[in-house]
Enzyme design. Structure first.
Site, PDB file in Angstrom:
ATOM      1  N   PRO A   1       0.834  -1.212   0.000  1.00 22.89           N
ATOM      2  CA  PRO A   1       0.000   0.000   0.000  1.00 22.89           C
ATOM      3  C   PRO A   1       0.865   1.257   0.000  1.00 22.89           C
ATOM      4  O   PRO A   1       1.834   1.347   0.758  1.00 22.89           O
ATOM      5  CB  PRO A   1      -0.807  -0.113   1.301  1.00 22.89           C
ATOM      6  CG  PRO A   1      -0.173  -1.196   2.103  1.00 22.89           C
ATOM      7  CD  PRO A   1       0.613  -2.054   1.176  1.00 22.89           C
TER       8      PRO A   1
ATOM      9  N   GLN B   1      -6.070  -1.625   1.712  1.00 25.52           N
ATOM     10  CA  GLN B   1      -5.726  -1.523   3.135  1.00 25.52           C
ATOM     11  C   GLN B   1      -6.673  -0.510   3.778  1.00 25.52           C
ATOM     12  O   GLN B   1      -6.893   0.570   3.217  1.00 25.52           O
ATOM     13  CB  GLN B   1      -4.285  -1.033   3.283  1.00 25.52           C
ATOM     14  CG  GLN B   1      -3.794  -0.999   4.723  1.00 25.52           C
ATOM     15  CD  GLN B   1      -2.426  -0.340   4.859  1.00 25.52           C
ATOM     16  OE1 GLN B   1      -2.240   0.792   4.411  1.00 25.52           O
ATOM     17  NE2 GLN B   1      -1.490  -1.014   5.480  1.00 25.52           N
TER      18      GLN B   1
ATOM     19  N   TYR C   1      -0.127   4.446  13.810  1.00 21.52           N
ATOM     20  CA  TYR C   1      -1.504   4.917  13.596  1.00 21.52           C
ATOM     21  C   TYR C   1      -2.442   4.342  14.661  1.00 21.52           C
ATOM     22  O   TYR C   1      -1.999   3.642  15.564  1.00 21.52           O
ATOM     23  CB  TYR C   1      -1.946   4.587  12.162  1.00 21.52           C
ATOM     24  CG  TYR C   1      -1.118   5.341  11.137  1.00 21.52           C
ATOM     25  CD1 TYR C   1      -1.071   6.741  11.139  1.00 21.52           C
ATOM     26  CD2 TYR C   1      -0.340   4.676  10.190  1.00 21.52           C
ATOM     27  CE1 TYR C   1      -0.300   7.447  10.222  1.00 21.52           C
ATOM     28  CE2 TYR C   1       0.429   5.382   9.266  1.00 21.52           C
ATOM     29  CZ  TYR C   1       0.451   6.762   9.291  1.00 21.52           C
ATOM     30  OH  TYR C   1       1.222   7.457   8.390  1.00 21.52           O
TER      31      TYR C   1
ATOM     32  N   ARG D   1      -1.336  -5.532   8.974  1.00 19.98           N
ATOM     33  CA  ARG D   1       0.043  -5.009   8.974  1.00 19.98           C
ATOM     34  C   ARG D   1       0.408  -4.594  10.392  1.00 19.98           C
ATOM     35  O   ARG D   1      -0.330  -3.856  11.042  1.00 19.98           O
ATOM     36  CB  ARG D   1       0.181  -3.828   8.009  1.00 19.98           C
ATOM     37  CG  ARG D   1       1.571  -3.222   8.033  1.00 19.98           C
ATOM     38  CD  ARG D   1       1.835  -2.250   6.899  1.00 19.98           C
ATOM     39  NE  ARG D   1       2.401  -2.937   5.750  1.00 19.98           N
ATOM     40  CZ  ARG D   1       3.111  -2.328   4.785  1.00 19.98           C
ATOM     41  NH1 ARG D   1       3.321  -1.034   4.831  1.00 19.98           N
ATOM     42  NH2 ARG D   1       3.607  -3.002   3.784  1.00 19.98           N
TER      43      ARG D   1
ATOM     44  N   LEU E   1      12.725  -2.467   1.596  1.00 16.74           N
ATOM     45  CA  LEU E   1      13.971  -2.546   0.833  1.00 16.74           C
ATOM     46  C   LEU E   1      14.209  -3.924   0.213  1.00 16.74           C
ATOM     47  O   LEU E   1      15.317  -4.454   0.259  1.00 16.74           O
ATOM     48  CB  LEU E   1      15.162  -2.100   1.679  1.00 16.74           C
ATOM     49  CG  LEU E   1      15.293  -0.580   1.819  1.00 16.74           C
ATOM     50  CD1 LEU E   1      16.471  -0.203   2.706  1.00 16.74           C
ATOM     51  CD2 LEU E   1      15.441   0.104   0.457  1.00 16.74           C
TER      52      LEU E   1
ATOM     53  N   ARG F   1       8.632   1.123  -2.954  1.00 15.94           N
ATOM     54  CA  ARG F   1       9.346   2.123  -3.765  1.00 15.94           C
ATOM     55  C   ARG F   1       9.958   1.583  -5.040  1.00 15.94           C
ATOM     56  O   ARG F   1      10.050   2.316  -6.029  1.00 15.94           O
ATOM     57  CB  ARG F   1      10.412   2.806  -2.896  1.00 15.94           C
ATOM     58  CG  ARG F   1       9.778   3.741  -1.881  1.00 15.94           C
ATOM     59  CD  ARG F   1      10.732   4.116  -0.789  1.00 15.94           C
ATOM     60  NE  ARG F   1      11.110   2.959   0.012  1.00 15.94           N
ATOM     61  CZ  ARG F   1      11.949   2.987   1.034  1.00 15.94           C
ATOM     62  NH1 ARG F   1      12.518   4.139   1.375  1.00 15.94           N
ATOM     63  NH2 ARG F   1      12.233   1.910   1.730  1.00 15.94           N
TER      64      ARG F   1
HETATM   65  C1  LIG Z   1       4.728   6.824  -1.210  1.00 15.13           C
HETATM   66  C2  LIG Z   1       4.554   5.832  -0.089  1.00 15.13           C
HETATM   67  C3  LIG Z   1       3.308   5.712   0.528  1.00 15.13           C
HETATM   68  C4  LIG Z   1       3.101   4.759   1.532  1.00 15.13           C
HETATM   69  N1  LIG Z   1       1.844   4.575   2.036  1.00 15.13           N
HETATM   70  C5  LIG Z   1       1.603   3.545   2.861  1.00 15.13           C
HETATM   71  C6  LIG Z   1       0.282   3.184   3.211  1.00 15.13           C
HETATM   72  O1  LIG Z   1      -0.708   3.730   2.709  1.00 15.13           O
HETATM   73  N2  LIG Z   1       0.133   2.180   4.127  1.00 15.13           N
HETATM   74  C7  LIG Z   1       1.199   1.510   4.652  1.00 15.13           C
HETATM   75  O2  LIG Z   1       1.000   0.614   5.467  1.00 15.13           O
HETATM   76  N3  LIG Z   1       2.457   1.799   4.287  1.00 15.13           N
HETATM   77  C8  LIG Z   1       2.673   2.768   3.381  1.00 15.13           C
HETATM   78  N4  LIG Z   1       3.949   2.993   2.929  1.00 15.13           N
HETATM   79  C9  LIG Z   1       5.023   2.072   3.345  1.00 15.13           C
HETATM   80  C10 LIG Z   1       5.217   0.966   2.289  1.00 15.13           C
HETATM   81  O3  LIG Z   1       4.053   0.163   2.161  1.00 15.13           O
HETATM   82  C11 LIG Z   1       6.420   0.069   2.611  1.00 15.13           C
HETATM   83  O4  LIG Z   1       6.160  -0.625   3.796  1.00 15.13           O
HETATM   84  C12 LIG Z   1       7.733   0.848   2.779  1.00 15.13           C
HETATM   85  O5  LIG Z   1       7.853   1.828   1.761  1.00 15.13           O
HETATM   86  C13 LIG Z   1       8.946  -0.075   2.733  1.00 15.13           C
HETATM   87  O6  LIG Z   1       8.974  -0.802   1.520  1.00 15.13           O
HETATM   88  P1  LIG Z   1       9.950  -0.377   0.278  1.00 15.13           P
HETATM   89  O7  LIG Z   1      11.357  -0.363   0.801  1.00 15.13           O
HETATM   90  O8  LIG Z   1       9.708  -1.455  -0.755  1.00 15.13           O
HETATM   91  O9  LIG Z   1       9.529   0.974  -0.189  1.00 15.13           O
HETATM   92  C14 LIG Z   1       4.181   3.955   1.952  1.00 15.13           C
HETATM   93  C15 LIG Z   1       5.429   4.114   1.358  1.00 15.13           C
HETATM   94  C16 LIG Z   1       5.624   5.019   0.344  1.00 15.13           C
HETATM   95  C17 LIG Z   1       6.967   5.118  -0.327  1.00 15.13           C
END
Ligand SMILES: Cc1cc2nc3c(=O)[nH]c(=O)nc-3n(C[C@H](O)[C@H](O)[C@H](O)COP(=O)(O)O)c2cc1C
Length: 394
Positions: free
Chosen positions: A25, A101, A192, A240, A312, A335
């Site tokens: 998400p 979510q 949250y 989560r 990551l 990301r």
């Molecule tokens: C732009 C953005 C928005 C995000 N929004 C949410 C969200 O709505 N709900 C959530 O649980 N995590 C959110 N996250 C966290 C991501 O779901 C993820 O857990 C976190 O970026 C680590 O993963 P990654 O290294 O692949 O980016 C967000 C992350 C980014 C970059």
């Protein structure tokens, strides 16, 4: 060579994912009064067309007060259903599974967007952003304690309001089902509202919803039960967690909670961290590839639940190794999908999946396959094995 685990289908309840690649998400901060827009369709559309098996819509708020910013999506009224149905239908049309979510920001609500600084929103900023219900957009939480000394103080929810909150979550679950989503996730992480209830730092209530660990777990468990009651039994339910928050809630607490939430009908724990005292979590040490994977491994090994790893996870070989070594059942990527919405195609090529281009729709598959077969010395711009030309470590 057999099909890599990352590309093997997986069935959870009656829902079959074509592969184990999940788009995590991600808030887009682009909704208008909670309604998703064309931006959201474009955003999830390219991830679904890019080949992910499961595509999540961002944390969508179960009540107006739960919005983190003026651009959060919401499902607090039936009028939202058709707007989300458009997103779910499109994801499904790309042979992917639509997921959403549900969330509530609690004391972390009402802020500027991250690129506007992320500070608590001002009335002036709210008016500029088109907010017309400033007086109702109240910060609520288990206790009247701010996230830090400089953060706004929320109002503690009354017992009656907590009952209403439970109803809000279960009504939002009903709407998510009516909109056509097949997977639902309860957001109980990142500092949250539900994480605030779990936390010994944020929840100092003295009634049935605070104090001992079991009382702090009570609201999230009641919400899981109520959500499950309004969510079809053939459809999976995820939760989560910030498995480690560096503020008094850690992996052992998460294991105990996961076992209880399983009894309420949760199938998968999405293993994140942090958010109670800033993010990412500090105890993980310097953040590197797969820094939260040990949490997914612990939950998977110490409970009967499936786990989803996130954080990551960037490279195909890394994702495959996490699955092969039994650390998680699903791989969530955020990301890196922003970097490359066709990440699944890239992974299929790198892991040697047969007919890799077929991960994408015919309008891409046809041309990419044709180029591959006719121009032998051209390699895709994303293609090099591993990272750092091979010296990548997990
Ligand atoms: C732009 C953005 C928005 C995000 N929004 C949410 C969200 O709505 N709900 C959530 O649980 N995590 C959110 N996250 C966290 C991501 O779901 C993820 O857990 C976190 O970026 C680590 O993963 P990654 O290294 O692949 O980016 C967000 C992350 C980014 C970059």
């Amino acid at each position: 060579m057999g099909t890599p685990l990352l590309f093997q289908p997986i069935k959870i309840r009656d829902v079959r994912l074509k592969n184990r690649i999940v788009v995590a998400p991600m808030h887009q901060y682009a909704a208008v009064k909670g309604y998703p827009t064309d931006w959201h369709l474009m955003n999830v559309g390219r991830f679904a067309a890019g080949g992910a098996g499961l595509v999540f819509i961002e944390s969508t708020k179960v009540e107006r007060r739960g919005c983190g910013t003026a651009g959060d999506t919401g499902l607090w009224d039936d009028s939202y259903i058709e707007h989300f149905k458009r997103l779910a239908d499109f994801i499904r049309s790309q042979n992917s599974i639509p997921a959403i979510q549900l969330g509530h920001s609690g004391r972390k609500a009402r802020r500027f967007r991250p690129w506007e600084g992320g500070a608590p929103l001002t009335e002036e900023g709210a008016i500029k952003a088109g907010v017309d219900d400033w007086d109702d957009w109240e910060l609520v939480a288990p206790s009247a304690i701010g996230s830090s000394e400089t953060e706004p103080i929320p109002r503690a929810l009354s017992f009656g309001e907590i009952q209403k909150t439970i109803e809000n979550w279960s009504e939002a679950a009903r709407r998510a089902n009516e909109a056509g989503f097949d997977v639902l996730e309860i957001h109980a992480a990142h500092g949250y509202l539900l994480h605030q209830f779990l936390s010994p730092k944020a929840n100092l209530r003295t009634d049935e919803y605070g104090g001992s660990e079991s009382k702090r777990m009570r609201l999230p468990l009641e919400i899981a039960e109520a959500v499950r009651g309004n969510w079809p039994k053939e459809k999976p339910l995820f939760i989560r967690l910030s498995v480690e928050d560096d503020a008094g809630w850690g992996p052992d607490e998460s294991v105990r909670f996961s076992k209880l939430v399983k009894e309420k009908g949760v199938d998968v724990v999405d293993c994140s961290s942090g958010g109670m005292r800033g993010s990412p979590v500090i105890s993980a040490g310097p953040v590197g590839y797969g820094y939260q994977v040990p949490y997914a491994e612990k939950i998977r090994k110490e409970t009967d639940l499936m786990s989803m790893a996130v954080g990551l996870i960037v490279h195909a070989e890394q994702a495959e190794e996490i699955l092969q070594s039994g650390q998680a059942d699903l791989i969530a990527i955020a990301r890196e999908f922003l970097h490359n919405p066709n990440w699944a195609l890239d992974a299929a090529l790198k892991l040697g999946v047969e007919e890799a281009f077929a991960v994408t729709p015919p309008a891409y598959d046809y041309w990419l396959e044709k180029r591959f077969n006719s121009v032998k010395d051209v390699v895709p711009s994303t293609y090099f094995p591993g990272s750092d030309n091979g010296d990548f470590k997990i």
